[in-house]
Design an enzyme around this catalytic site. Structure first.
Site, PDB file in Angstrom:
ATOM      1  N   LYS A 307      -2.706 102.880  -8.168  1.00 38.58           N
ATOM      2  CA  LYS A 307      -2.370 103.902  -8.983  1.00 38.58           C
ATOM      3  C   LYS A 307      -3.482 103.739 -10.247  1.00 38.58           C
ATOM      4  O   LYS A 307      -3.425 102.696 -10.951  1.00 38.58           O
ATOM      5  CB  LYS A 307      -0.922 103.706  -9.706  1.00 38.58           C
ATOM      6  CG  LYS A 307       0.367 103.946  -8.681  1.00 38.58           C
ATOM      7  CD  LYS A 307       0.485 105.557  -8.800  1.00 38.58           C
ATOM      8  CE  LYS A 307       2.008 105.674  -7.991  1.00 38.58           C
ATOM      9  NZ  LYS A 307       2.782 105.545  -8.948  1.00 38.58           N
ATOM     10  N   CYS A 401      23.207 108.416 -42.438  1.00 39.08           N
ATOM     11  CA  CYS A 401      22.780 109.405 -41.608  1.00 39.08           C
ATOM     12  C   CYS A 401      22.233 110.699 -42.243  1.00 39.08           C
ATOM     13  O   CYS A 401      22.670 111.230 -43.123  1.00 39.08           O
ATOM     14  CB  CYS A 401      24.026 109.877 -40.752  1.00 39.08           C
ATOM     15  SG  CYS A 401      23.721 111.327 -39.611  1.00 39.08           S
ATOM     16  N   CYS A 404      24.961 113.797 -41.867  1.00 33.70           N
ATOM     17  CA  CYS A 404      25.930 113.702 -42.605  1.00 33.70           C
ATOM     18  C   CYS A 404      26.163 112.912 -43.752  1.00 33.70           C
ATOM     19  O   CYS A 404      27.308 112.763 -44.410  1.00 33.70           O
ATOM     20  CB  CYS A 404      27.170 113.533 -41.663  1.00 33.70           C
ATOM     21  SG  CYS A 404      27.285 111.922 -41.064  1.00 33.70           S
ATOM     22  N   CYS A 424      30.222 114.287 -37.686  1.00 37.53           N
ATOM     23  CA  CYS A 424      28.862 114.573 -37.987  1.00 37.53           C
ATOM     24  C   CYS A 424      28.172 115.790 -37.377  1.00 37.53           C
ATOM     25  O   CYS A 424      28.303 115.696 -36.142  1.00 37.53           O
ATOM     26  CB  CYS A 424      27.981 113.261 -37.439  1.00 37.53           C
ATOM     27  SG  CYS A 424      26.301 113.303 -37.673  1.00 37.53           S
TER      28      CYS A 424
END
Ligand code: IVH
Length: 668
Positions: A307, A401, A404, A424
């Site tokens: 490859k 986050c 949220c 959330c």
């Protein structure tokens, strides 16, 4: 009439000859216009006299009736794959293993064409069936599409019965042309010729496949009984003589040094080829020596695929963005200065997680090296600190986050950071995108943008709300017209009829994939029954482990989920398994094990219904009539398949006879 028959014969002969000159030998003797003129003449004759239409007529090159599905067919001999080598050392080890068992051998070097493996069956010199590799044991019948590939001879010049294998591919030129057309039509372009070839061969409408200009290189024969060849190189020469297209850049070499030279040459020259290659295949040339070396479970010991290394390029890391998946995992994504790599422009790449960013010391503003893993998914491999501008800083993931604001946590043993707030917004939107996806509820036309708008405008809060949408909810959205809104509502309505496994998978229950959804739906049949299921019952099922059983029980006991299911139920979303039970196949039916072809128009049922019924009786339905066909059911205006069945002496039933038999079986 005899004159017409002779003309048809002549047209077949000329068109096949010109196709061969043009598509196989690359040396046409007449201009395209002459080919087109003769083809038109043949089409006109066949339209006026359907009895002259045969399955190996050159007119099949333009495609025929669209199919409903591709039939699955077992390969006579499995289609194996090859072991890989990524560098010289691995190649030398392969050579040592070979020599240990077979002594000094000669090798055949071939280009590894980057396309799709196909298997072509010829019976008495006629092309009768073509399959994809599938899982190696069972492939899909794509005969109609393969017939449109002009490099595949519909007839060869000896009445041989055998199977030949090779690689179907899309030449670079056809690929560029196709993508240009797609762009002009505002459609998404294909990422590379391989995907384009795969997409084309999976077209149910062979008329479309015929427009795609695919080609093929054949590289092996699965039964040498009628061949004289004693080596791979002689086999390829024999394929040439029979009229097949083989790759002419092959080379026989005396030893591994010759192999390495060949690889070096093509590594430097591959770009100039009119088709993509992704490596070099090396095969022991002598067939007896091949036999001596034999096979492992998966691949021959006498061959290996070298490859090429994935292409690497340098670009700039402009920013790191965070995305939140439906399970709350926060993934950092690299925003890159757009750059071309392995055929497409890349501007984003996954950075996986914070640990990896630190390990590779990747900073915003860095020059970075990227490549495509498996030549598909873009990946940042490393940064180049020596080129780093002043003032960069080590990257840190946020503690909260970005969607949220809830604190992010690392669950035990995981590298990933998660937002565990079930409400959330980012997670809810991702969950809805999953719900409408193809393997889940398959709601066509409901993309990320529409879902985001509906959510942000507080029109939908969960997937249940999708079934309460009205046209008035949709019309104010960006780029939404009457027609699009109608189509969307229809797609939502249609999704209510899905069998239970689609709903189960769509709910996004942790650890529950497509396969387990299917197994569970088939076993317990209704949502009501599932609400009563115990962990023990689940664990009795072979494919289901602890994690999934616990996750499913917890999920089904959650008040919010119970309310959501009720909300769906009120809108008549189906909660019953509608599929066929594997145990329901009638093994005592007289159709069991039979190969049946349905053709022509049926009046009492659709062809799909008829084939479903036959499959439940244990029959296999296929699209073309061959020597292996046991029965042809011919509806109104059955054309060439009926003619072929009559010629082969295959049993033929009318729709009425089929209905009678159905009644008899159902009333037993
Ligand atoms: S020989 C037993 N020769 O590469 C398998 N394969 O894993 C024998 N391929 O998907 C395969 N060019 O379709 C062979 N010249 C060539 C090839 C070739 C491309 C593909 C093949 C298979 C993969 C090998």
């Amino acid at each position: 009439m005899a004159e017409l028959a002779a003309r048809v014969q002549e047209l077949h002969h000329l068109l096949n000859k010109y196709s061969h000159e043009y598509y196989v030998q690359d040396n046409p003797s007449v201009p395209d216009s002459e080919y087109d003129k003769l083809l038109r003449e043949l089409i006109d004759i066949e339209n006026a006299h359907p009895e002259y239409k045969t399955e190996d007529s050159p007119t099949v090159r333009v495609g025929g009736e669209a199919q409903v599905t591709f039939n699955k067919v077992r390969h006579d001999t499995p289609m194996l794959s090859l072991g890989n080598a990524f560098n010289e050392e691995e190649l030398r080890r392969f050579d040592a293993r070979v020599r240990e068992k077979a002594g000094k051998v000669e090798y055949m070097c071939e280009l590894k064409i980057d396309g799709l493996a196909v298997s072509l069956k010829y019976e008495e010199g006629r092309f009768v069936q073509g399959l994809t590799r599938g899982d190696g044991t069972i492939g899909e019948d794509i005969t109609a599409n393969l017939r449109t590939i002009r490099a595949i001879p519909l007839r060869i010049n000896k009445p041989l019965t055998f199977e030949v294998r090779g690689e179907a591919y899309m030449p670079k030129k056809s690929f560029e042309h196709l993508n240009q057309q797609k762009e002009e039509a505002g459609e998404q372009a294909f990422a590379n010729p391989r995907n384009a070839a795969a997409g084309s061969l999976r077209q149910l409408d062979s008329k479309l496949a015929s427009k795609r200009r695919l080609s093929v290189f054949l590289y092996s024969v699965n039964d040498f009984t009628n061949f004289h060849a004693e080596s791979q190189s002689e086999a390829l020469d024999e394929l040439d003589e029979l009229g097949f297209k083989t790759n002419q850049n092959r080379k026989r070499v005396a030893d591994i040094e010759g192999v390495l030279e060949y690889i070096k040459y093509w590594t430097a020259h591959r770009e100039a080829l009119p088709y993509d290659i992704d490596g070099i295949v090396i095969k022991v040339n002598d067939l007896e020596e091949q036999d001596e070396l034999g096979f492992t479970q998966k691949s021959p010991r006498w061959a290996i695929a070298y490859k090429f290394p994935a292409e690497e390029v340098v670009t700039k890391l402009l920013d790191i963005e965070l995305s939140i998946g439906r399970t709350g995992v926060v993934t950092p994504t690299a925003v890159l200065e757009p750059v071309r790599v392995a055929g497409t422009t890349v501007s984003r790449a996954s950075l996986h997680n914070e640990d990896l960013i630190h390990e590779k010391d990747i900073r915003i503003g860095d020059s970075v090296v990227i490549k495509k893993a498996g030549d598909i998914i873009p990946e940042v491999i490393r940064s180049l600190p020596e080129r780093r501008p002043e003032g960069t800083e080590t990257y840190h993931m946020p503690t909260h986050c970005p969607s949220c604001g809830h604190e992010l946590v690392r669950l035990d043993g995981e590298v990933a950071l998660r937002c565990i707030n079930p409400k959330c917004p980012a997670q809810l939107v991702e969950g809805m995108i999953h719900f409408v996806s193809r393997q889940a509820m398959n709601i066509d036309g409901l993309g990320t943008k529409i879902i985001m708008q509906l959510y942000e405008n507080e029109i939908i809060k969960d997937v249940g709300d999708l079934y309460y949408l009205t046209k008035d909810d949709l019309l104010p959205l960006e780029r939404m017209g009457e027609k699009k809104a109608d189509n969307l509502l229809k797609a939502i309505e249609d999704s209510k009829d899905n069998s239970l496994e689609h709903l189960l998978f769509g709910l996004g229950i942790r650890h529950l994939g497509v396969k387990a959804s299917q197994v569970i739906a088939e076993r317990f049949e209704t949502m009501d029954r599932l609400f009563k299921v115990t962990e023990e019952e689940l664990l009795e099922i072979h494919d289901i482990g602890d994690k999934l059983a616990t996750s499913l029980i917890t999920y089904l006991n959650n008040e919010d989920i119970i309310a959501l299911i009720e909300k769906l139920r009120r809108k008549n979303v189906n909660m019953t398994y509608e599929g066929l039970k594997t145990t329901e196949i009638q093994t005592d039916s007289e159709f069991n094990g039979k190969t049946v072809v349905l053709t022509g128009k049926l009046h009492n049922m659709t062809r799909t219904e008829a084939s479903k019924w036959l499959e439940a009786q244990g029959a296999k339905t296929t699209s073309s009539v061959t020597k292996n066909t046991d029965l042809v059911i011919a509806g109104e205006d059955a054309g060439s398949k009926l003619t072929k069945a009559e010629k082969l002496g295959t049993e033929v039933w009318s729709e009425e006879e089929f209905m009678e038999k159905q009644k008899e079986i159902e009333n037993k």
